[in-house]
Scaffold this motif. Sequence first.
Motif, PDB file in Angstrom:
ATOM      1  N   UNK A   1      44.348  16.654  19.684  1.00 39.01           N
ATOM      2  CA  UNK A   1      43.779  17.193  20.469  1.00 39.01           C
ATOM      3  C   UNK A   1      44.244  17.464  21.731  1.00 39.01           C
ATOM      4  N   UNK A   2      44.418  16.205  22.306  1.00 40.44           N
ATOM      5  CA  UNK A   2      45.432  16.383  23.559  1.00 40.44           C
ATOM      6  C   UNK A   2      46.738  17.143  23.552  1.00 40.44           C
ATOM      7  N   UNK A   3      47.389  17.218  22.390  1.00 32.22           N
ATOM      8  CA  UNK A   3      48.496  18.174  22.504  1.00 32.22           C
ATOM      9  C   UNK A   3      48.017  19.576  22.652  1.00 32.22           C
ATOM     10  N   UNK A   4      47.077  19.772  21.927  1.00 32.39           N
ATOM     11  CA  UNK A   4      46.599  21.165  22.077  1.00 32.39           C
ATOM     12  C   UNK A   4      46.188  21.576  23.384  1.00 32.39           C
ATOM     13  N   UNK A   5      45.355  20.706  23.864  1.00 28.48           N
ATOM     14  CA  UNK A   5      45.049  20.898  25.365  1.00 28.48           C
ATOM     15  C   UNK A   5      46.229  21.169  26.319  1.00 28.48           C
ATOM     16  N   UNK A   6      47.426  20.322  25.977  1.00 25.71           N
ATOM     17  CA  UNK A   6      48.410  20.347  26.925  1.00 25.71           C
ATOM     18  C   UNK A   6      49.172  21.578  26.687  1.00 25.71           C
ATOM     19  N   UNK A   7      49.128  22.188  25.421  1.00 24.16           N
ATOM     20  CA  UNK A   7      49.941  23.365  24.968  1.00 24.16           C
ATOM     21  C   UNK A   7      49.179  24.717  25.732  1.00 24.16           C
ATOM     22  N   UNK A   8      47.686  24.588  25.798  1.00 27.87           N
ATOM     23  CA  UNK A   8      47.078  25.836  26.141  1.00 27.87           C
ATOM     24  C   UNK A   8      47.167  25.642  27.815  1.00 27.87           C
ATOM     25  N   UNK A   9      47.105  24.455  28.113  1.00 28.34           N
ATOM     26  CA  UNK A   9      47.353  24.472  29.890  1.00 28.34           C
ATOM     27  C   UNK A   9      48.882  25.111  29.944  1.00 28.34           C
ATOM     28  N   UNK A  10      49.813  24.796  29.465  1.00 33.37           N
ATOM     29  CA  UNK A  10      51.149  25.252  29.910  1.00 33.37           C
ATOM     30  C   UNK A  10      51.099  26.749  29.571  1.00 33.37           C
ATOM     31  N   UNK A  11      50.437  27.157  28.422  1.00 34.23           N
ATOM     32  CA  UNK A  11      50.345  28.707  28.298  1.00 34.23           C
ATOM     33  C   UNK A  11      49.761  29.539  29.268  1.00 34.23           C
ATOM     34  N   UNK A  12      48.786  28.666  29.811  1.00 41.92           N
ATOM     35  CA  UNK A  12      47.771  29.417  30.946  1.00 41.92           C
ATOM     36  C   UNK A  12      48.687  29.389  32.248  1.00 41.92           C
ATOM     37  N   UNK A  13      49.738  28.455  32.449  1.00 41.44           N
ATOM     38  CA  UNK A  13      50.187  28.189  33.687  1.00 41.44           C
ATOM     39  C   UNK A  13      51.358  29.533  33.675  1.00 41.44           C
ATOM     40  N   UNK A  14      52.015  29.544  32.459  1.00 37.11           N
ATOM     41  CA  UNK A  14      53.096  30.518  32.300  1.00 37.11           C
ATOM     42  C   UNK A  14      52.655  32.004  32.511  1.00 37.11           C
ATOM     43  N   UNK A  15      51.450  32.184  31.991  1.00 41.54           N
ATOM     44  CA  UNK A  15      50.852  33.517  31.946  1.00 41.54           C
ATOM     45  C   UNK A  15      50.405  33.745  33.432  1.00 41.54           C
ATOM     46  N   UNK A  16      49.959  32.921  34.145  1.00 42.21           N
ATOM     47  CA  UNK A  16      49.610  32.880  35.645  1.00 42.21           C
ATOM     48  C   UNK A  16      50.731  33.174  36.510  1.00 42.21           C
ATOM     49  N   UNK A  17      51.762  32.418  35.985  1.00 44.82           N
ATOM     50  CA  UNK A  17      53.205  32.614  36.977  1.00 44.82           C
ATOM     51  C   UNK A  17      53.656  34.305  36.663  1.00 44.82           C
ATOM     52  N   UNK A  18      53.540  34.564  35.515  1.00 42.08           N
ATOM     53  CA  UNK A  18      54.000  35.988  35.270  1.00 42.08           C
ATOM     54  C   UNK A  18      53.089  37.051  35.818  1.00 42.08           C
TER      55      UNK A  18
END
Length: 488
Positions: A206-223
């Motif tokens: 679950x923690x790995x899933x949360x971390x992946x979601x966070x990284x994806x959101x950060x990448x989308x925000x940067x784009x």
Amino acid sequence: MVFRRLMFSFFLLSSVLFLSPVSVNAATTYIPSCYCFCTGKDGAFPINAQGDEISSKDGSANVEGKDQIPPAKCEEFCQGKHSAHVSVCAQKYEQFPSNNRLCFTQKQCDLENEKGEALGVWDGLKGSKFQPPECMKGMFYCYPHTEKANVKLSIPIGNLGLSADLGQYVGALYQWMLAGGAVIAVVMILIGGFQYVLGAGMKGQAEKGKERIKNGVIGLVLLLCVVLISKVINPQLLKMEVPRLPLIRTLELGTDKTCEKYISEGYDVVPQEPTAEKVCGKWGLVKSKAEKEVLAGTTCYYTGGCPDDDICRVVPNGGPTCVDCMYMVEGNKYGVTPSSSFCSSLTTPISKTSNGFPFQWRCGWTKDKDFHKGIVPKALKSGSCVAIKINCDEVTDCDGYEHLTVMNGTTGENNQPLEDIVNFSAFEFGTKDLSCGLGGCGNFDLATICHENPCSKLLGGKVGTNCQASQGALGFTDECDPIGSSKF
């Protein structure tokens, strides 16, 4: 001991002489005078010994030897009287701005290349906003056709299959990468969501899933920030505009008027060296007359004195030079790239043999493999000029054209009969394809000369009024016979 003292004295004296200041009489220092041209908003213009502009509007106003002034005066007059810079301080006619290789007349820019297309777009057309200060009035830059420069991409980027310049390519690549990055970020968020839901009962998933979601959101925000910057703050950041580079006028190709042409049209021409022979390699200055007006500073070159099989042409590595068609091969010493237009311009005038028969050296352009050096594919080569010896003393019927001699200087004198020349594309058998793919390609072949039948025209129909070429295997033209012959 005496020898050592003598050597010491010699070196001491040499040092004194070497290090002592040298006195130079300023009166003996000579800087050659020159023809002075200043830069102006309407182009470069010449000035006379009094610093006034020499205008061609007055038929008697021309650049003459009396207008030469010292370089210091040239700079003084341009900056003082005309508030301009020095365009050139020319000591020879060939240094005049009219010979600047970046400057084109409309006729020079509209000259057709080997594909039958204009070389470029003349910047002096109506609406042009820039007159190059280094060019004579009436001369402008010539830019390549952008629509002709489209390159087919091996891998299309979105809807872009053809790219005209680097800026267009980079812009399309940016849009594609931006969209691709957004898709990857969304996919990573979805994967993280599935991992979070399905791994709720598993330690650490679950923690790995949360971390992946966070990284994806950060990448989308940067784009999205990149899009915000490019669309709102400064849209010019992503517009890569490649500077337009003008063409270089490497060859005159016979389009400029020679001194002989100017003289035949009623102009006066003053040779640079009045006592020298008026032959190829010598320059002249064209003078305006009341009824014949030219731009002040217009130059020309003489073309006489060449051997019978040579033509005087301006080349990059030698100015006006007697050029032999046969030796205008790839990598020639003149720095010329053989082309259909250039090779054709080397055809000699019709002359007479000792028997009174018409004779001519026809100059053609070909990519036939027998006239090239090395093993580089023919499609990558510029072709070669070849000399076709048309001697009407030997051409007594249509069949005589088959054995005309074709030669060039690739390996000494590489001679072949005309019927052996292959000048068509490998993909379009039986046609002359000047796009020059992987085939031979050229602007002449047996069919061309057979149909033209030049000796018949020159001899009043004695060779046969009409000849026709037959097509052999694979589209090769192998025979030239009279129309109506039984062979057809």
